[in-house]
Write an enzyme that holds these catalytic residues in place. Structure first.
Site, short mmCIF file in Angstrom:
data_model
loop_
_atom_site.label_atom_id
_atom_site.label_comp_id
_atom_site.label_asym_id
_atom_site.label_seq_id
_atom_site.Cartn_x
_atom_site.Cartn_y
_atom_site.Cartn_z
N GLU A 1 41.69 40.74 48.00
CA GLU A 1 40.24 40.68 47.96
C GLU A 1 39.76 39.32 48.47
O GLU A 1 40.39 38.29 48.23
CB GLU A 1 39.76 40.88 46.52
CG GLU A 1 38.26 40.80 46.33
CD GLU A 1 37.83 40.86 44.89
OE1 GLU A 1 36.69 41.28 44.64
OE2 GLU A 1 38.63 40.48 43.99
N LYS A 20 33.40 47.87 46.61
CA LYS A 20 33.72 47.57 45.21
C LYS A 20 32.63 48.14 44.31
O LYS A 20 31.44 47.96 44.57
CB LYS A 20 33.85 46.06 45.02
CG LYS A 20 34.35 45.62 43.65
CD LYS A 20 34.57 44.11 43.63
CE LYS A 20 35.13 43.62 42.31
NZ LYS A 20 35.39 42.16 42.33
N CYS A 46 40.04 44.79 42.36
CA CYS A 46 40.04 43.80 41.29
C CYS A 46 39.39 44.32 40.00
O CYS A 46 40.00 45.09 39.27
CB CYS A 46 39.38 42.52 41.80
SG CYS A 46 39.79 41.03 40.85
#
Length: 285
Positions: free
Chosen positions: A44, A119, A153
């Site tokens: 990321e 995300k 994440c």
């Protein structure tokens, strides 16, 4: 079905040009090619390294400048995927849509196609520091090696979204990550193991290492790659096919055997996916 995956512990440091970024990225991809990897995962926010190039006055660029590199980034990694005949999860790159910034994972196919997954869950610091927007939906991606998902994440810390990815057919979750201290790192690492156990899937995880002294929110990085399995007899006892050395510039590689997933889902020591009590709690549907 078996295939080989590599995960890059990408070393962030100040660079002088886009060509520096291209050379470093290709170094890892060529290394994965030497290991005959079918997929390679970058972390990321690894393209924030481009912000360290600075402007004409020598000042570091801001997050609002990063989307200006999008076309060059996509063209570069699209070319790498085609040249090296490899699926590349190009970590995440910040793009701009309708005036809003989004942190987007990119899957570059060997045939030139590009898939995206924004995300979905945004951390407080990403909102307050960079005013990042949240993705609105989840996709899974068909490849010649199987069905995969990209969850970035913080996303992996939410059981519901990984349940959804598994229900949509994903056997492998690629999780590009970026954490700045031990607390954040272990949150992502521990929950990656939990998601692999709960859903009887593989999780391929990696993070950034090094530092960008001139780039806000990227001055500290604490990272380690891991290729994570369910905890059952066909797999290593700790649920780890491979892991890197903490905070080192390196790449790890391992083979994923999808048949083993199907085997443990059917008759493993535990059958966590099959034994969900949807009569007591709602499923993702």
């Amino acid at each position: 079905m078996k295939f080989r995956v590599s995960a890059v512990q990408y070393h962030l440091h100040t660079i002088q040009s886009f060509d520096d970024f291209a050379r470093q990225s290709e170094h890892y991809i060529r290394t994965a090619e030497e290991f005959e990897a079918d997929f390679v995962l970058f972390p990321e926010f690894f393209t924030t390294q481009l912000m360290s190039i600075g402007d004409d006055q020598g000042k570091a660029l801001t997050i609002n400048d990063l989307p200006d590199f999008t076309d060059r980034y996509r063209e570069l990694f699209q070319g790498f995927a085609k040249q090296y005949h490899m699926h590349i999860i190009g970590g995440t790159h910040v793009i701009r849509r309708e005036g809003k910034l989004y942190n987007v994972a990119h899957l570059f196919y060997p045939d030139g196609r590009i898939a995206e997954q924004a995300k979905i869950h945004i951390t407080p610091s990403e909102i307050s520091g960079w005013n990042m927007g949240a993705g609105e939906g989840l996709e899974v991606f068909e490849t010649e090696k199987g069905t995969v998902a990209m969850l970035t994440c913080y996303d992996i810390e939410f059981p519901e979204i990984v349940r959804m990815a598994k229900a949509k057919g994903a056997d492998v979750i690629f999780c590009p990550s970026c954490t700045d201290d031990r607390h954040g790192f272990h949150r992502v690492r521990y929950t990656s193991h939990a998601r692999a156990i709960e859903n009887q899937i593989y999780v391929v995880l990696t993070g950034t290492v090094g530092s960008l002294p001139t780039v806000d929110l990227m001055r500290a990085n604490f990272g380690q790659a891991a290729i994570i399995t369910p905890n059952d007899i066909p797999f290593p006892p700790q649920g780890l096919l491979a892991e890197g050395e903490l905070n080192n510039d390196m790449i790890i590689t391992a083979d994923l055997d999808l048949d083993l997933l199907y085997q443990v889902r059917e008759k493993g020591s535990v059958t966590t996916w099959r034994d969900r009590r949807t009569d007591l709690y709602p499923d993702w549907e």
